[in-house]
Design a protein around this motif. Structure first.
Motif, PDB file in Angstrom:
ATOM      1  N   GLU A 222      65.854  45.960   6.444  1.00 39.34           N
ATOM      2  CA  GLU A 222      65.941  46.631   5.147  1.00 39.34           C
ATOM      3  C   GLU A 222      66.510  48.043   5.234  1.00 39.34           C
ATOM      4  OE1 GLU A 222      61.928  46.359   3.840  1.00 39.34           O
ATOM      5  OE2 GLU A 222      62.053  44.168   3.658  1.00 39.34           O
ATOM      6  N   ARG A 223      66.218  48.725   6.323  1.00 38.89           N
ATOM      7  CA  ARG A 223      66.672  50.110   6.426  1.00 38.89           C
ATOM      8  C   ARG A 223      67.376  50.352   7.760  1.00 38.89           C
ATOM      9  NH1 ARG A 223      61.691  50.102   4.351  1.00 38.89           N
ATOM     10  NH2 ARG A 223      60.709  50.538   6.361  1.00 38.89           N
ATOM     11  N   LEU A 270      79.099  51.381   0.963  1.00 37.61           N
ATOM     12  CA  LEU A 270      77.974  50.661   0.390  1.00 37.61           C
ATOM     13  C   LEU A 270      77.636  49.470   1.275  1.00 37.61           C
ATOM     14  CD1 LEU A 270      76.287  50.712  -2.273  1.00 37.61           C
ATOM     15  CD2 LEU A 270      77.745  48.826  -3.023  1.00 37.61           C
ATOM     16  N   GLY A 271      76.339  49.233   1.498  1.00 43.71           N
ATOM     17  CA  GLY A 271      75.932  48.061   2.273  1.00 43.71           C
ATOM     18  C   GLY A 271      75.062  47.155   1.432  1.00 43.71           C
ATOM     19  N   ILE A 272      75.330  45.868   1.480  1.00 39.91           N
ATOM     20  CA  ILE A 272      74.469  44.931   0.761  1.00 39.91           C
ATOM     21  C   ILE A 272      74.434  43.602   1.500  1.00 39.91           C
ATOM     22  CG2 ILE A 272      76.345  44.243  -0.829  1.00 39.91           C
ATOM     23  CD1 ILE A 272      73.916  43.953  -2.918  1.00 39.91           C
ATOM     24  N   LEU A 334      70.448  47.975  -2.275  1.00 36.77           N
ATOM     25  CA  LEU A 334      71.689  48.574  -1.769  1.00 36.77           C
ATOM     26  C   LEU A 334      71.396  49.642  -0.718  1.00 36.77           C
ATOM     27  CD1 LEU A 334      73.718  49.063  -5.067  1.00 36.77           C
ATOM     28  CD2 LEU A 334      73.780  47.146  -3.466  1.00 36.77           C
ATOM     29  N   CYS A 335      72.276  49.737   0.281  1.00 36.06           N
ATOM     30  CA  CYS A 335      72.178  50.813   1.268  1.00 36.06           C
ATOM     31  C   CYS A 335      73.432  51.664   1.150  1.00 36.06           C
ATOM     32  CB  CYS A 335      72.117  50.265   2.683  1.00 36.06           C
ATOM     33  SG  CYS A 335      70.595  49.416   3.067  1.00 36.06           S
TER      34      CYS A 335
END
Ligand SMILES: Nc1ncnc2c1ncn2[C@@H]1O[C@H](COP(=O)(O)OP(=O)(O)OP(=O)(O)O)[C@@H](O)[C@H]1O
Ligand SMILES: [Mg+2]
Lengths: 355, 271
Positions: A222-223, A270-272, A334-335
């Motif tokens: 997740e992170r 952006l990461g998803i 979203l990251c």
């Protein structure tokens, strides 16, 4: 703490195999060291085992500084990648090798052997030579040799890499169960992220001799600390899409909806995760470029403003390449990464919901 | 006829011819030993068989003592070679020390030196050690065998390092690792090397001839030659009987364990 590694370094001539690695392993913890080939995982393990002298740094096991002690005085047992079973000795002799070398009395050896045999289901093959056994059985013998020593720490270097996929799953569960049952502290080296995610209490991810992230498995998912971790964990890996400047903020396409109002898009990515992207009637526009059918899931490859992203959907899909689609997502998933350093932005603002 | 079949026949023929030439002296010795002396140079199928030559040979020379000397010399040499070569090979194969490669190169050079060239120097050394005319004196020049060191080192190098490391983690020291991992894994090499060494030293002649001069030290090869030398008047029948007695143990041993020997040679990679 069962193991405390501080500022560990190892140089082979000019090659810096391990540079400044520090971490702890709690008592009874299954600690996985994960990383791509050549990142120094094996070297760290061999340093802990005492099979190589350290270039700098210190190692404490059960509170004792063992940095300069030989392997047999470190209170550890080890399982090697190739199992390292003695081909000229029977299964029984292999398992009790260490006890005999250490001159443990006969009755005690028999008692422990009985327990290990029962634990690993090796009953029938005690007199066989390792060469006559299947890979899975050889693996069990190697495990037996490690646990019969009853050391508080067990080190394992890719113990499953020589097995086929199905057996790997079984042995993975067996090793976990054994570790829990005996309460051993374990350092387990692998380059397989699935193994790491399923087995670990805590993962240490390495790259080029350095620690990239030291965390619990959920956090890796997740992170992720940076783009490298995000791409390393998960199959298929996290989609990383460059942002650009839309009307008044960062967006995925110059004419697309603004996700982060007031943010300079050119400085971020952006990461998803593919499973967090959903097909919908309305949302962000994209174009299908291909698909991969896996039975339970289908991976749909699509282009968002010319950049590829994978969408994971349930079951079959009848989307053909070239078809325009719309994607939605939950903003919480979203990251945001720095486009230059590739580090994840810890205190990123939450993205605007899609219109 | 196909050319390959033709060549195959030629090869078979050549092999038989070679074998025959090779075996001829032994076959002759058999002929001469089992027939009366008169038939030694004159072939006749009807010649009567006899064991008298063996009896006479045994009585003419102290064969029993010669046998004992040969056995003592051969076994001590091979045993000492095993110990010394094992330790040296272990150090060359598994340890890194300053000058190791130079030392190993010197050993390889020793492989190329014929032992006969060192006859005089070795004699001087034995004189200095006051060992002339003793069984240790026959053995000593051979126990640091370059061939043995080389062979065992190559074999030890093939043993996966992980095995030694596993043993180390289990608490084994350097000697335990050697005795419990390296040596048992090289069993077939020891067998093959032992055989080569035993047969070589059993048949060794020149050095024992030079360094020994009494019945209590002389090995059988030397004893046999004295007893067959011209000044005693050569009786080929008796010499042959003596020769057969001296090679019999080796011959019987080889015939009995032929298969094991050939196999271990194959495994040891000496052809
Ligand atoms: N004995 C050695 N001599 C020289 N370089 C070495 C030695 N052992 C390892 N290295 C180098 O150190 C680096 C780390 O190696 P290491 O074996 O620890 O990687 P790894 O993460 O275990 O990789 P893999 O997944 O391939 O096993 C590599 O670049 C390797 O080439
Ligand atoms: Mg490795």
């Amino acid at each position: 703490m069962q193991i405390e590694v501080r500022s560990l370094q190892k140089n082979y001539g000019r090659v810096k195999a391990v540079r400044d690695v520090s971490f702890d392993v709690a008592e009874g913890q299954l600690r996985v060291i994960l990383g791509p080939s050549g990142c120094g995982k094996t070297t760290v393990l061999r340093l802990i085992a005492g099979l190589e002298p350290v270039s700098a740094g210190s190692i404490r096991i059960a509170g004792v500084d063992v940095t300069l002690l030989p392997p047999d005085r470190r209170n550890i047992s080890m399982v090697f990648q190739s199992y390292a079973l003695f081909p000229h000795l029977s299964v029984r002799e292999n398992i009790i090798f260490g006890l005999k070398v250490r001159k443990v009395p006969g009755p005690e050896i028999e008692k422990r052997l009985e327990r290990v045999i029962e634990l690993l289901g090796l009953g029938q093959r005690l007199d066989a030579k390792p060469g006559e056994l299947s890979g899975g059985m050889q693996q069990r013998v190697a495990l037996g040799r490690a646990i019969i020593a009853e050391k508080p720490v067990t080190l394992m270097d890719e113990p499953l890499s020589n097995l086929d996929a199905k057996l790997r799953n079984t042995m993975r569960r067996e090793i976990c169960a054994l570790q829990r049952r005996l309460g051993i502290s374990m350092v387990y080296v692998t380059h397989d992220q699935v193994e790491a995610m399923t087995m670990a209490d805590r993962i240490l991810l390495m790259r080029e001799g350095r620690i990239v992230q030291d965390d619990v498995p959920e956090s890796f998912y997740e992170r992720p600390a940076n783009v490298f971790v995000a791409r390393f964990i998960g199959t298929p890996p996290m989609n990383i899409l460059p942002l650009c400047n839309g009307g008044g903020g960062a967006a995925l396409a110059p004419d697309g909806p603004v996700l982060y109002p007031g943010l300079d898009g050119s400085r971020f990515k952006l990461g998803i995760r593919p499973e967090n992207l959903r097909l919908a009637d309305e949302g962000h526009p994209a174009v299908v470029t291909g698909k991969e059918y896996l039975g339970s899931d289908t991976f749909i490859a699509c282009a968002i403003n010319g950049h590829e992203a994978i969408v994971r959907t349930r079951g079959m899909s009848d989307l053909a390449p070239g078809v325009p689609i719309h994607l939605t997502w939950d903003s919480k998933t979203l990251c945001l990464f720095d486009a230059h350093t590739e580090m994840r932005i810890e205190d990123a603002p939450e993205a605007e919901p899609l219109p | 006829m196909e050319p390959s079949a033709f060549w195959h026949r030629i090869e078979t023929l050549a092999a038989w011819l070679l074998a025959l030439i090779w075996a001829a002296p032994l076959l002759y010795a058999f002929w001469a030993a089992f027939h009366p002396p008169h038939y030694a140079v004159h072939f006749s199928l009807t010649a009567p068989l006899t064991l008298a030559n063996f009896v006479e040979a045994w009585q003419t020379a102290p064969f029993a003592r010669y046998f004992l000397n040969t056995i003592l010399y051969t076994t001590t040499t091979t045993a000492l070679q095993f110990v010394l070569c094992t330790l040296a090979a272990y150090s060359f194969a598994c340890y890194d020390w300053k000058g190791r490669d130079i030392a190993f190169a010197l050993i390889l050079i020793q492989l190329m030196v014929m032992p006969d060239q060192l006859l005089v120097v070795n004699y001087q050394t034995m004189t200095a050690l006051k060992l002339v005319d003793s069984i240790p004196a026959i053995s000593l020049p051979y126990i640091a065998s370059a061939f043995g060191v080389f062979l065992l080192r190559q074999n030890f190098k093939q043993v996966p390092i992980a095995l030694a490391e596993a043993a180390r983690v289990e608490g084994a020291g350097p000697l335990t690792i050697l005795m419990k991992v390296y040596v048992p894994l090289s069993k077939s090499v020891y067998l093959a090397y032992g055989l080569v060494s035993v047969s070589w030293h059993w048949n060794n002649f020149l050095w024992p001839l030079v360094i020994t001069n009494s019945v209590t030290t002389r090995p059988i090869t030397v004893g046999l030659s004295i007893f067959g030398s011209p000044e005693n008047g050569v009786n080929f029948a008796i010499v042959s009987a003596g020769t057969l007695m001296s090679v019999a143990p080796l011959l019987v041993g080889f015939l009995l364990f032929q298969r094991q020997f050939v196999q271990s040679f194959m495994r040891a990679g000496i052809k």
